[in-house]
Design a protein around this motif. Structure first.
Motif, PDB file in Angstrom:
ATOM      1  N   ALA A  25      -9.069   3.360  -2.686  1.00  0.00           N
ATOM      2  CA  ALA A  25      -8.341   4.306  -1.835  1.00  0.00           C
ATOM      3  C   ALA A  25      -9.054   4.498  -0.506  1.00  0.00           C
ATOM      4  O   ALA A  25     -10.276   4.453  -0.426  1.00  0.00           O
ATOM      5  CB  ALA A  25      -8.191   5.647  -2.552  1.00  0.00           C
ATOM      6  N   ALA A  68      -8.429  12.112  -5.003  1.00  0.00           N
ATOM      7  CA  ALA A  68      -7.857  10.766  -5.097  1.00  0.00           C
ATOM      8  C   ALA A  68      -8.841   9.712  -4.623  1.00  0.00           C
ATOM      9  O   ALA A  68      -8.955   8.639  -5.222  1.00  0.00           O
ATOM     10  CB  ALA A  68      -6.560  10.689  -4.296  1.00  0.00           C
ATOM     11  N   LEU A  69      -9.569  10.013  -3.570  1.00  0.00           N
ATOM     12  CA  LEU A  69     -10.568   9.074  -3.063  1.00  0.00           C
ATOM     13  C   LEU A  69     -11.684   8.862  -4.081  1.00  0.00           C
ATOM     14  O   LEU A  69     -12.178   7.745  -4.241  1.00  0.00           O
ATOM     15  CB  LEU A  69     -11.146   9.565  -1.728  1.00  0.00           C
ATOM     16  CG  LEU A  69     -10.199   9.502  -0.546  1.00  0.00           C
ATOM     17  CD1 LEU A  69     -10.753  10.301   0.629  1.00  0.00           C
ATOM     18  CD2 LEU A  69      -9.916   8.062  -0.143  1.00  0.00           C
ATOM     19  N   TRP A  73       0.847  -1.193   0.000  1.00  0.00           N
ATOM     20  CA  TRP A  73       0.000   0.000   0.000  1.00  0.00           C
ATOM     21  C   TRP A  73       0.880   1.238   0.000  1.00  0.00           C
ATOM     22  O   TRP A  73       1.805   1.342   0.801  1.00  0.00           O
ATOM     23  CB  TRP A  73      -0.898   0.024   1.231  1.00  0.00           C
ATOM     24  CG  TRP A  73      -2.004  -0.974   1.177  1.00  0.00           C
ATOM     25  CD1 TRP A  73      -1.905  -2.318   1.432  1.00  0.00           C
ATOM     26  CD2 TRP A  73      -3.354  -0.735   0.830  1.00  0.00           C
ATOM     27  NE1 TRP A  73      -3.127  -2.924   1.263  1.00  0.00           N
ATOM     28  CE2 TRP A  73      -4.034  -1.961   0.898  1.00  0.00           C
ATOM     29  CE3 TRP A  73      -4.060   0.405   0.472  1.00  0.00           C
ATOM     30  CZ2 TRP A  73      -5.388  -2.087   0.623  1.00  0.00           C
ATOM     31  CZ3 TRP A  73      -5.416   0.283   0.206  1.00  0.00           C
ATOM     32  CH2 TRP A  73      -6.059  -0.953   0.277  1.00  0.00           C
ATOM     33  N   VAL A 105      -4.037   9.880   1.602  1.00  0.00           N
ATOM     34  CA  VAL A 105      -4.726   8.665   1.184  1.00  0.00           C
ATOM     35  C   VAL A 105      -3.775   7.479   1.208  1.00  0.00           C
ATOM     36  O   VAL A 105      -2.560   7.635   1.197  1.00  0.00           O
ATOM     37  CB  VAL A 105      -5.335   8.781  -0.242  1.00  0.00           C
ATOM     38  CG1 VAL A 105      -6.389   9.860  -0.302  1.00  0.00           C
ATOM     39  CG2 VAL A 105      -4.269   9.004  -1.279  1.00  0.00           C
ATOM     40  N   ARG A 106      -4.398   6.324   1.206  1.00  0.00           N
ATOM     41  CA  ARG A 106      -3.672   5.057   1.147  1.00  0.00           C
ATOM     42  C   ARG A 106      -4.346   4.228   0.068  1.00  0.00           C
ATOM     43  O   ARG A 106      -5.580   4.104   0.066  1.00  0.00           O
ATOM     44  CB  ARG A 106      -3.780   4.385   2.503  1.00  0.00           C
ATOM     45  CG  ARG A 106      -3.074   3.083   2.592  1.00  0.00           C
ATOM     46  CD  ARG A 106      -3.211   2.537   4.000  1.00  0.00           C
ATOM     47  NE  ARG A 106      -2.438   1.327   4.047  1.00  0.00           N
ATOM     48  CZ  ARG A 106      -2.597   0.366   4.907  1.00  0.00           C
ATOM     49  NH1 ARG A 106      -3.499   0.475   5.846  1.00  0.00           N
ATOM     50  NH2 ARG A 106      -1.857  -0.700   4.852  1.00  0.00           N
ATOM     51  N   LEU A 107      -3.553   3.698  -0.864  1.00  0.00           N
ATOM     52  CA  LEU A 107      -4.124   2.845  -1.894  1.00  0.00           C
ATOM     53  C   LEU A 107      -3.126   1.775  -2.301  1.00  0.00           C
ATOM     54  O   LEU A 107      -1.923   1.935  -2.125  1.00  0.00           O
ATOM     55  CB  LEU A 107      -4.589   3.651  -3.109  1.00  0.00           C
ATOM     56  CG  LEU A 107      -3.597   4.451  -3.909  1.00  0.00           C
ATOM     57  CD1 LEU A 107      -4.134   4.625  -5.323  1.00  0.00           C
ATOM     58  CD2 LEU A 107      -3.418   5.816  -3.313  1.00  0.00           C
ATOM     59  N   HIS A 160     -10.116   6.737  -7.216  1.00  0.00           N
ATOM     60  CA  HIS A 160      -9.600   5.378  -6.987  1.00  0.00           C
ATOM     61  C   HIS A 160     -10.494   4.650  -5.993  1.00  0.00           C
ATOM     62  O   HIS A 160     -10.492   4.954  -4.792  1.00  0.00           O
ATOM     63  CB  HIS A 160      -8.154   5.432  -6.487  1.00  0.00           C
ATOM     64  CG  HIS A 160      -7.237   6.129  -7.429  1.00  0.00           C
ATOM     65  ND1 HIS A 160      -6.755   5.531  -8.571  1.00  0.00           N
ATOM     66  CD2 HIS A 160      -6.755   7.403  -7.447  1.00  0.00           C
ATOM     67  CE1 HIS A 160      -5.999   6.391  -9.222  1.00  0.00           C
ATOM     68  NE2 HIS A 160      -5.988   7.534  -8.569  1.00  0.00           N
ATOM     69  N   GLN A 220       1.155   5.180   0.758  1.00  0.00           N
ATOM     70  CA  GLN A 220       0.522   6.213   1.551  1.00  0.00           C
ATOM     71  C   GLN A 220       1.069   7.552   1.101  1.00  0.00           C
ATOM     72  O   GLN A 220       2.284   7.732   1.012  1.00  0.00           O
ATOM     73  CB  GLN A 220       0.793   6.000   3.047  1.00  0.00           C
ATOM     74  CG  GLN A 220       0.185   4.729   3.557  1.00  0.00           C
ATOM     75  CD  GLN A 220       0.394   4.495   5.038  1.00  0.00           C
ATOM     76  OE1 GLN A 220      -0.334   3.729   5.614  1.00  0.00           O
ATOM     77  NE2 GLN A 220       1.377   5.113   5.654  1.00  0.00           N
TER      78      GLN A 220
END
Length: 171
Positions: free
Chosen positions: A63, A56-57, A43, A75-77, A60, A45
């Motif tokens: 995310a 971004a959310l 992931w 964000v984290r994806l 994706h 970050q």
């Protein structure tokens, strides 16, 4: 599928970026401020502004918002779920969010000139109004070499970047 090598290339292409570790994760920082890290389970970050994080959310599906004390900080994806072009843009946004304002403004002013040409060549080109690769392509190799600060290495790097974009120097 995006790889750690692509993340590393995107991050290290930005001015004054350093690679290190943070809590056992590969991490990237600018002047001591972290802007991107990669967990051991793949992931990425990213420390983003609230607006960039929201975008971004929305863009994706996988995310997840990263919060600190209830405040959104990025964000984290999954690295594998983001394409290279989007990753480059997200890394640049995270870097801009954490870089000092003057450094971020200077980086934005260089258009798409590659950092690998060096600061003297970048200053020389910007000083003559050449701030994009398209504008570089309007000049000959001799004209570029005549600029104080632009040497053979800078011209070679510019030619390589131009070739990647299907462009070349004027004959």
């Amino acid at each position: 599928m995006t790889t750690i090598a692509q993340l590393r290339k995107a991050a290290l292409a930005l001015p004054e970026t350093e690679e290190g570790t943070h809590f056992g994760m590969a991490a990237f920082s600018v002047r001591g401020k972290g802007f991107a890290s990669l967990t051991k389970d793949g992931w990425v970050q990213l420390r983003l502004s609230e607006d960039d994080a929201r975008a971004a959310l929305a863009a994706h599906a996988g995310a997840v918002a990263v919060l600190r004390s209830g405040t959104p900080i990025g964000v984290r994806l999954a690295l594998a779920d983001v394409n290279g072009k989007d990753l480059n843009a997200l890394v640049r946004a995270a870097w801009s969010n954490r870089a000092p304002k003057r450094l971020a403004a200077a980086a934005d002013a260089t258009g798409d000139l590659p950092a690998a040409i060096g600061r003297p060549a970048t200053r020389a080109l910007l000083g003559t109004g050449i701030d994009t690769l398209e504008r570089v392509a309007r000049h000959s190799e001799a004209e570029l070499l005549a600029l104080h600060g632009v040497g053979p290495k800078a011209v070679r790097v510019l030619k390589e970047e131009l070739a990647r974009k299907g462009l070349g120097l004027r004959a």
